[in-house]
Design an enzyme around this catalytic site. Structure first.
Site, mmCIF file in Angstrom:
data_model
loop_
_atom_site.group_PDB
_atom_site.id
_atom_site.type_symbol
_atom_site.label_atom_id
_atom_site.label_comp_id
_atom_site.label_asym_id
_atom_site.label_seq_id
_atom_site.Cartn_x
_atom_site.Cartn_y
_atom_site.Cartn_z
ATOM 1 N N HIS A 52 -9.577 0.684 4.614
ATOM 2 C CA HIS A 52 -8.320 0.954 5.327
ATOM 3 C C HIS A 52 -8.631 1.893 6.498
ATOM 4 O O HIS A 52 -9.490 2.771 6.374
ATOM 5 C CB HIS A 52 -7.296 1.583 4.371
ATOM 6 N N GLU A 82 -5.545 -5.260 10.467
ATOM 7 C CA GLU A 82 -4.598 -4.167 10.681
ATOM 8 C C GLU A 82 -4.961 -3.420 11.966
ATOM 9 O O GLU A 82 -5.819 -2.523 11.934
ATOM 10 C CB GLU A 82 -4.648 -3.192 9.506
ATOM 11 N N ASN A 138 0.863 -1.179 0.000
ATOM 12 C CA ASN A 138 0.000 0.000 0.000
ATOM 13 C C ASN A 138 0.901 1.230 0.000
ATOM 14 O O ASN A 138 1.454 1.596 1.037
ATOM 15 C CB ASN A 138 -0.893 -0.021 1.254
ATOM 16 N N TRP A 139 1.040 1.821 -1.178
ATOM 17 C CA TRP A 139 1.948 2.985 -1.290
ATOM 18 C C TRP A 139 1.345 4.254 -0.671
ATOM 19 O O TRP A 139 2.016 5.266 -0.565
ATOM 20 C CB TRP A 139 2.265 3.267 -2.767
ATOM 21 N N LYS A 140 0.074 4.204 -0.328
ATOM 22 C CA LYS A 140 -0.636 5.391 0.181
ATOM 23 C C LYS A 140 -0.424 6.561 -0.790
ATOM 24 O O LYS A 140 -0.321 6.327 -1.989
ATOM 25 C CB LYS A 140 -0.179 5.731 1.603
ATOM 26 N N GLY A 143 2.694 -1.025 4.363
ATOM 27 C CA GLY A 143 2.690 0.392 4.010
ATOM 28 C C GLY A 143 4.113 0.893 3.804
ATOM 29 O O GLY A 143 4.732 0.684 2.759
ATOM 30 N N GLY A 144 4.663 1.522 4.828
ATOM 31 C CA GLY A 144 5.963 2.186 4.734
ATOM 32 C C GLY A 144 7.062 1.340 4.090
ATOM 33 O O GLY A 144 7.777 1.821 3.203
ATOM 34 N N GLU A 171 -7.233 4.422 7.574
ATOM 35 C CA GLU A 171 -7.116 5.850 7.252
ATOM 36 C C GLU A 171 -8.379 6.348 6.550
ATOM 37 O O GLU A 171 -8.786 7.490 6.714
ATOM 38 C CB GLU A 171 -5.855 6.099 6.403
ATOM 39 N N GLY A 230 1.908 2.349 10.740
ATOM 40 C CA GLY A 230 2.800 3.501 10.591
ATOM 41 C C GLY A 230 3.422 3.964 11.897
ATOM 42 O O GLY A 230 3.972 5.053 11.970
ATOM 43 N N SER A 234 3.132 -2.041 10.453
ATOM 44 C CA SER A 234 4.591 -1.969 10.666
ATOM 45 C C SER A 234 5.310 -3.284 10.363
ATOM 46 O O SER A 234 6.252 -3.662 11.053
ATOM 47 C CB SER A 234 4.906 -1.491 12.091
HETATM 48 C C1 PEP Z 1 -0.931 0.117 5.893
HETATM 49 O O1 PEP Z 1 -0.952 1.264 5.498
HETATM 50 O O2 PEP Z 1 -1.800 -0.677 5.539
HETATM 51 C C2 PEP Z 1 0.154 -0.281 6.781
HETATM 52 C C3 PEP Z 1 0.110 -1.465 7.330
HETATM 53 O O3 PEP Z 1 1.153 0.625 6.985
HETATM 54 P P1 PEP Z 1 2.577 0.366 7.720
HETATM 55 O O4 PEP Z 1 3.118 -0.918 7.168
HETATM 56 O O5 PEP Z 1 3.400 1.541 7.373
HETATM 57 O O6 PEP Z 1 2.281 0.243 9.181
#
Ligand code: PEP
Length: 248
Positions: free
Chosen positions: A97, A169, A9-11, A231-232, A99, A175, A210
């Site tokens: 998600h 999640e 997930n590049w956001k 994500g990150g 967010e 994040g 994470s």
């Molecule tokens: C996400 O955005 O779905 C996510 C899990 O982010 P991160 O890996 O950065 O916690």
């Protein structure tokens, strides 16, 4: 036998040049060594074409989107439909998600409608569920997850969970650098699988929050954890490839 799936997930990150460069690095990294995982890349909407073209000849990489409209078409300025995503080559779409739920006020009912829109067009929804820190500390984790899943069940779709993926999640782990322990994640994954009834054994349930190269293997080793939504760490080719390889 469920295959491991690792979704990126590049956001709202990157540029066209960044997307091209990252895909080139991912492709050569994935092709140069063993990696049995299925990989899904979910870039921002404007880069679906760039990523789709770069991934076209890499068998294990599929294209995904980060959101969609619950409406099929019409006067919905700024929205993107399931058909449009399919037309751009997407096979997956993230729905619900945290967010989207917290920053854009998406209710579980709206998320369920998006899930249904994706399925009816032939896209695989990746349904995100997860509790906040407050909800976990109050002992409400499983109750919250059950309610988020129930909103989809309530739509009474045909074969609800067939061709769908769930991502657990925990909001407090997204994040933040804090990962749920493999035990915490496994407990919730097992619970989710039970909630899916007959579809449970065949449905891929991903963990997100994470995930990095250093913790992926111990998460993937758990019985009910079938991969990750990342994500990150998905924005760095080396790190993401190591996560994909952790499936082996
Ligand atoms: C996400 O955005 O779905 C996510 C899990 O982010 P991160 O890996 O950065 O916690």
């Amino acid at each position: 036998m469920r295959k491991t799936l690792v979704a990126a997930n590049w956001k709202m990150h990157g540029t066209k040049a960044f997307a091209e460069q990252l895909l080139a690095e991912l492709n050569s990294g994935l092709e140069s060594g063993e990696c049995s995982a299925e990989v899904v890349i979910c870039p921002p909407f404007p880069y679906l074409g760039v990523v789709g073209a770069a991934a076209e000849n890499v068998e294990q990489v599929a294209l995904g989107a980060q959101n969609l409209s619950e409406q099929p078409s019409g006067a919905y300025t700024g929205e993107v439909s399931a058909e449009m995503l399919l037309d751009c080559g997407a096979r997956y779409v993230i729905v619900g998600h945290s967010e989207r739920r917290s920053l854009y006020g998406e209710s579980s009912e709206l998320v369920a409608a998006k899930f249904a829109a994706a399925k009816s067009a032939g896209l695989m929804p990746i349904l995100c569920v997860g509790e906040s820190l407050q909800e976990r500390e109050a002992g409400n984790t499983l109750k919250v997850i059950a309610e988020q899943i129930q909103a989809v069940v309530d739509l009474d779709l045909e074969n609800t969970w067939q061709s769908a993926v769930i991502a657990y999640e925990p909001v407090w782990a997204i994040g933040t650098g804090k990962t749920a322990s493999p035990e915490q994640a496994q407990e919730v994954h097992q619970f989710i699988r039970q909630q899916l009834g007959e579809a449970g054994p065949a449905t891929q349930i991903l963990y997100g929050g994470s995930v990095k190269a250093a913790n992926a293997a111990e998460l993937f080793a758990r019985e009910d954890i079938d991969g990750a939504l990342v994500g990150g760490a998905s924005l760095q080719a080396d790190e993401f490839i190591k996560i994909c390889r952790a499936a082996d």
